[in-house]
Motif scaffolding. Structure first.
Motif, short mmCIF file in Angstrom:
data_model
loop_
_atom_site.label_atom_id
_atom_site.label_comp_id
_atom_site.label_asym_id
_atom_site.label_seq_id
_atom_site.Cartn_x
_atom_site.Cartn_y
_atom_site.Cartn_z
N ILE A 67 -43.58 -1.36 -15.78
CA ILE A 67 -42.59 -0.30 -15.56
C ILE A 67 -41.78 -0.63 -14.31
O ILE A 67 -42.35 -0.94 -13.26
CB ILE A 67 -43.27 1.07 -15.40
N GLY A 68 -40.47 -0.59 -14.44
CA GLY A 68 -39.59 -0.84 -13.32
C GLY A 68 -38.53 0.25 -13.22
O GLY A 68 -38.34 1.03 -14.16
N VAL A 69 -37.84 0.30 -12.10
CA VAL A 69 -36.80 1.30 -11.89
C VAL A 69 -35.57 0.64 -11.26
O VAL A 69 -35.67 -0.40 -10.61
CB VAL A 69 -37.29 2.46 -10.98
N SER A 70 -34.42 1.28 -11.49
CA SER A 70 -33.18 0.79 -10.88
C SER A 70 -32.28 1.97 -10.57
O SER A 70 -32.47 3.08 -11.09
CB SER A 70 -32.47 -0.20 -11.80
N LYS A 71 -31.29 1.71 -9.74
CA LYS A 71 -30.36 2.77 -9.35
C LYS A 71 -29.19 2.89 -10.31
O LYS A 71 -28.50 3.89 -10.32
CB LYS A 71 -29.86 2.54 -7.92
N ASP A 72 -28.96 1.84 -11.11
CA ASP A 72 -27.92 1.99 -12.13
C ASP A 72 -28.37 1.34 -13.43
O ASP A 72 -29.23 0.47 -13.45
CB ASP A 72 -26.56 1.45 -11.65
N ARG A 73 -27.77 1.78 -14.50
CA ARG A 73 -28.22 1.39 -15.83
C ARG A 73 -27.86 -0.04 -16.20
O ARG A 73 -28.36 -0.59 -17.16
CB ARG A 73 -27.73 2.37 -16.89
N ASP A 74 -26.97 -0.65 -15.47
CA ASP A 74 -26.52 -2.00 -15.80
C ASP A 74 -27.25 -3.09 -15.02
O ASP A 74 -26.92 -4.26 -15.12
CB ASP A 74 -25.01 -2.12 -15.57
N THR A 75 -28.24 -2.69 -14.24
CA THR A 75 -29.00 -3.64 -13.43
C THR A 75 -30.46 -3.60 -13.86
O THR A 75 -31.03 -2.53 -14.00
CB THR A 75 -28.92 -3.25 -11.94
#
Length: 198
Positions: A67-75
């Motif tokens: 599971i990972g997270v990002s601040k924007d959907r394109d990264t």
């Protein structure tokens, strides 16, 4: 004169079914087959310790992101919340730390864990899936038979709370890693790499 009738509730205490090692052998597809089978959840702070334990036991372990997270959907994820340790079989089954060869037995006569005292939090949590209300894994042989357990789950609840704390994030986009691991007949369903949760 009136009499009160007291119903005595049977207390069900969780314990492994005799000769069972199913939770250390069978891996499942989650959340769907396109993601492949999942491995044992490993928190980032557990990863190095698990790798060291593998070295000490002369074992190869395959640890992938989960599971990972990002601040924007394109990264793709900029932070990993959890990893997963895959099984040693081609289809993802059988934990590398499960001792299936020595002939030794666990206290319930199943295969023993080589790192039982140092096992990951996810293993310490099993068969607990949720703590409020208490929900047990329906695939566990004990849970299938008894449907409930209301005693001796304190350490499992504590482990689950620690995992949940680590999953809290302010990042708006959550990603799951598709392992491409599973049964041969499902190969055409697998995707690969990071997939954004919708």
């Amino acid at each position: 004169m009136s009499f009160m009738r007291w119903e005595q509730k049977e207390i069900v205490e969780f314990k492994c079914i005799e000769e069972c090692s199913q939770c250390c052998i069978e891996r499942e597809y989650y959340p769907s087959k396109k993601f492949g089978k999942i491995g044992v959840l490993i928190l980032p702070e557990e990863k190095e310790r698990v790798e060291k334990l593998a070295d000490e036991n002369n074992l190869d372990v395959k640890i992938l992101p989960r599971i990972g997270v990002s601040k924007d959907r394109d990264t793709i994820p900029t932070k990993i919340l959890a990893y997963q340790m895959m099984g040693i079989e081609k289809n993802g089954n059988t934990c590398p730390f499960l001792d299936t060869e020595s002939g030794n037995k666990s206290p319930h006569n199943g295969f023993p864990c080589k790192i039982y005292k140092d096992r990951p939090l996810a293993c310490r949590t099993y068969p607990l899936i949720e703590s409020d209300p208490i929900t047990l894994d329906e695939k566990c042989k004990f849970c299938k038979e008894y449907k409930t357990a209301d005693e001796n789950l304190n350490s499992e609840i504590e482990s689950l709370m620690k995992i949940k704390e680590q999953m809290n994030t302010e990042y708006p986009f959550i990603w799951r890693f598709a392992t491409e691991i599973g049964e041969g007949e499902d190969n055409n369903l697998f995707e690969s790499g990071w997939i954004l949760e919708e």
